[in-house]
Design a protein around this motif. Structure first.
Motif, PDB file in Angstrom:
ATOM      1  N   MET A  63       0.794  -1.033   0.138  1.00  0.00           N
ATOM      2  CA  MET A  63       0.058   0.000   0.017  1.00  0.00           C
ATOM      3  C   MET A  63       1.048   1.170   0.003  1.00  0.00           C
ATOM      4  O   MET A  63       0.850   2.048  -0.815  1.00  0.00           O
ATOM      5  N   ARG A  64       1.748   1.251   0.691  1.00  0.00           N
ATOM      6  CA  ARG A  64       2.815   2.353   0.794  1.00  0.00           C
ATOM      7  C   ARG A  64       3.654   2.605  -0.472  1.00  0.00           C
ATOM      8  O   ARG A  64       3.633   3.722  -0.994  1.00  0.00           O
ATOM      9  N   GLU A  80      -6.081  16.732 -10.561  1.00  0.00           N
ATOM     10  CA  GLU A  80      -7.501  16.928 -10.645  1.00  0.00           C
ATOM     11  C   GLU A  80      -8.524  15.679 -10.184  1.00  0.00           C
ATOM     12  O   GLU A  80      -9.545  15.862  -9.758  1.00  0.00           O
ATOM     13  N   ALA A  81      -7.750  14.473 -10.277  1.00  0.00           N
ATOM     14  CA  ALA A  81      -8.556  13.328 -10.377  1.00  0.00           C
ATOM     15  C   ALA A  81      -9.004  12.718  -8.794  1.00  0.00           C
ATOM     16  O   ALA A  81      -8.191  13.215  -8.083  1.00  0.00           O
ATOM     17  N   THR A  82     -10.104  11.978  -8.412  1.00  0.00           N
ATOM     18  CA  THR A  82     -10.515  11.448  -7.414  1.00  0.00           C
ATOM     19  C   THR A  82      -9.502  10.209  -7.220  1.00  0.00           C
ATOM     20  O   THR A  82      -9.138   9.481  -8.350  1.00  0.00           O
ATOM     21  N   LYS A  83      -8.710   9.993  -6.189  1.00  0.00           N
ATOM     22  CA  LYS A  83      -7.785   8.684  -6.302  1.00  0.00           C
ATOM     23  C   LYS A  83      -8.342   7.717  -5.296  1.00  0.00           C
ATOM     24  O   LYS A  83      -9.011   7.906  -4.453  1.00  0.00           O
ATOM     25  N   VAL A  84      -8.343   6.609  -5.867  1.00  0.00           N
ATOM     26  CA  VAL A  84      -9.043   5.163  -5.465  1.00  0.00           C
ATOM     27  C   VAL A  84      -8.190   4.053  -5.442  1.00  0.00           C
ATOM     28  O   VAL A  84      -7.597   3.786  -6.444  1.00  0.00           O
ATOM     29  N   LEU A  85      -8.135   3.538  -4.230  1.00  0.00           N
ATOM     30  CA  LEU A  85      -7.296   2.268  -4.208  1.00  0.00           C
ATOM     31  C   LEU A  85      -8.061   1.071  -3.738  1.00  0.00           C
ATOM     32  O   LEU A  85      -8.640   1.322  -2.643  1.00  0.00           O
ATOM     33  N   LEU A  98       6.350  -3.766   7.524  1.00  0.00           N
ATOM     34  CA  LEU A  98       5.723  -2.561   8.175  1.00  0.00           C
ATOM     35  C   LEU A  98       4.149  -2.744   8.711  1.00  0.00           C
ATOM     36  O   LEU A  98       3.824  -3.889   8.392  1.00  0.00           O
ATOM     37  N   SER A  99       3.766  -2.080   9.402  1.00  0.00           N
ATOM     38  CA  SER A  99       2.471  -1.958   9.922  1.00  0.00           C
ATOM     39  C   SER A  99       1.637  -1.100   9.181  1.00  0.00           C
ATOM     40  O   SER A  99       2.019  -0.365   8.324  1.00  0.00           O
ATOM     41  N   TYR A 100       0.103  -1.219   9.461  1.00  0.00           N
ATOM     42  CA  TYR A 100      -0.767  -0.507   8.404  1.00  0.00           C
ATOM     43  C   TYR A 100      -0.488   1.072   9.087  1.00  0.00           C
ATOM     44  O   TYR A 100      -0.874   1.844   8.285  1.00  0.00           O
ATOM     45  N   SER A 101      -0.209   1.238  10.194  1.00  0.00           N
ATOM     46  CA  SER A 101       0.084   2.841  10.862  1.00  0.00           C
ATOM     47  C   SER A 101       1.162   3.416  10.128  1.00  0.00           C
ATOM     48  O   SER A 101       1.508   4.554   9.941  1.00  0.00           O
ATOM     49  N   PRO A 105      -1.397   6.732   7.028  1.00  0.00           N
ATOM     50  CA  PRO A 105      -1.411   7.855   7.170  1.00  0.00           C
ATOM     51  C   PRO A 105      -1.369   8.554   5.879  1.00  0.00           C
ATOM     52  O   PRO A 105      -1.550   9.696   5.369  1.00  0.00           O
ATOM     53  N   GLU A 106      -0.258   8.024   5.129  1.00  0.00           N
ATOM     54  CA  GLU A 106       0.251   8.469   3.850  1.00  0.00           C
ATOM     55  C   GLU A 106      -0.871   8.655   2.878  1.00  0.00           C
ATOM     56  O   GLU A 106      -0.998   9.530   1.986  1.00  0.00           O
ATOM     57  N   ALA A 107      -1.412   7.277   2.561  1.00  0.00           N
ATOM     58  CA  ALA A 107      -2.655   7.291   1.967  1.00  0.00           C
ATOM     59  C   ALA A 107      -4.010   8.349   2.148  1.00  0.00           C
ATOM     60  O   ALA A 107      -4.561   9.022   1.206  1.00  0.00           O
TER      61      ALA A 107
END
Length: 432
Positions: A63-64, A80-85, A98-101, A105-107
């Protein structure tokens, strides 16, 4: 899963949406970025060359990487785009440094909306469900999906598309990244992966939303022939926007006369919007809108005309002015439509609807709340501009076909009464 990925991309073909795709295990492979997708636009070609990585499950690290390396202008992402993951995984992260923490936060700072799709029995435990909720954006009950196995993955396509449309409005500019993992959790998942590779596009899909839409169009003499032609183009384009859904159309024209151009059964046989509307000729005459609406309710939304009992029923009325000379009032037509459960949209075209009286008539035609079911455009040239909004509202207003989630037409009012992640239930799908 590859079939699912290709089908999701196809569902957004008619919108200004770009995709990128990264696969991960304890290694990472970018299969295509937004720039490569823009050059190709061939979903089947883009996913068919993908080979499984194997290994363990570094979801947080993946994810990072997506946030830092994929949502960038160098990779074709647009400011200008909506960003979706969308993260698809068959189990908890394992061995990830890594942990989700470290990743979430970066996402969030980058404004990325995150969806989590958990596949298989691994997500039956509370701990595993909590991990999906960590991956997903808030509120998690609207951003988490659970399916029992890869065979039922196809069944959430409509819901996923709907949620992206509903919460973000018209996706006129969108960057969407698909991240997925098939890290070995036992031979069952590996077998499912290779089995899905062989599924062809001709395979029947899992149940989708079933919708019957009647188009009721004003053909009175106040509409110039050139504008009537523009309306025909609009009608064809609206039908094309629903090609990837289980939606049927019927079309009736009215003035003080009435002509049924095709019913739901004829649409099902043809499915060619350009052919169906090209032969329509304007009726001329005055404007019997209320009588026309009652005719549609009584004569068109019937099994004999191909309407389906289980379908969401939608009526779209397009007119350029107030009804005139009509022997019926709206109070003669609207109650019948409401008893039949028909959702009504009113589209008013032209200067006639600048007055309060004319606007009130559009509100009488439309379902409540009227501010969500009435459209006004200045002329027939600008009619095309409401296509996305209309499609969005129709997608959003329908009750979701699986599980217990119901969506209203306003973003943020998607409710899960069980407060649990969405779980696809094939039995419930058949009952809807």
């Amino acid at each position: 899963m590859k079939t699912f990925l290709a089908e999701i991309m196809k569902r957004f073909r008619s919108t200004d949406t770009q995709f990128a795709l990264m696969q991960y295990s304890n290694t990472f492979q970018l299969h295509f970025d937004f720039m490569e997708y823009r050059r190709s636009h061939d979903a089947d070609h883009l996913v068919w060359r993908i080979k499984q990585l194997q290994g363990t499950t570094y979801t947080a690290t993946a994810m990072r990487k997506v946030v830092r390396e994929l949502f960038t202008s160098g990779r074709g992402a647009r400011d200008e785009a909506t960003k979706v993951l969308i993260v698809i995984t068959d189990g908890n992260k394992y061995g990830d440094p890594l942990s989700y923490s470290d990743a979430i936060p970066e996402a969030e700072r980058a404004g990325i909306v995150r969806y989590a799709i958990g596949v298989g029995e691994a997500f039956s435990s509370d701990t595993a469900q909590q991990e999906l909720q960590e991956i997903a954006s808030e509120p998690t009950n609207e951003h988490v999906f659970r399916v029992d196995n890869f065979d039922t993955l196809q069944g959430i396509q409509s819901q996923l598309q709907e949620k992206i449309f509903t919460c973000k409005g018209s996706p006129d500019a969108m960057n969407m990244s698909l991240g997925f993992s098939l890290a070995a959790q036992g031979s069952q998942f590996l077998h499912s992966f290779w089995q899905l590779q062989r599924i062809q596009d001709t395979q029947p899909e899992c149940p989708r939303h079933v919708t019957d839409i009647a188009l009721l169009v004003d053909g009175s003499g106040s509409i110039a022939p050139v504008d009537f032609g523009k309306m025909k183009t609009f009608l064809a384009e609206i039908m094309k926007r629903f090609r990837s859904t289980d939606t049927q159309f019927a079309l009736m024209q009215y003035s003080n006369k009435f002509e049924l151009h095709f019913d739901f059964m004829q649409y099902r046989r043809s499915h060619d919007p350009d052919h169906l509307v090209s032969r329509i000729e304007q009726l001329q005459g005055t404007t019997y809108t209320a009588t026309a609406m009652r005719k549609v309710v009584r004569e068109l939304f019937t099994s004999g005309r191909g309407a389906r009992d289980e379908a969401t029923k939608v009526l779209i009325v397009i007119t350029d002015g107030n009804k005139f000379g009509d022997p019926l009032s709206y109070s003669d037509a609207i109650p019948e439509a409401e008893r039949a459960g028909i959702v009504r949209y009113a589209i008013g075209v032209g200067e006639a609807f600048s007055s309060d009286t004319a606007q009130q008539e559009l509100q009488e035609i439309a379902s409540e709340p009227t501010n969500e079911h009435v459209f006004r455009v200045d002329n027939f040239d600008t009619l095309q501009g409401i296509q996305s909004q209309l499609q969005e509202k129709i997608f959003t207003c329908k009750v979701m076909e699986f599980g217990y989630i119901c969506a209203t037409e306003t973003c943020g009012k998607v409710h899960n009464t069980h407060k649990q992640p969405f779980k696809y239930n094939s039995k419930k799908a058949k009952e809807c």
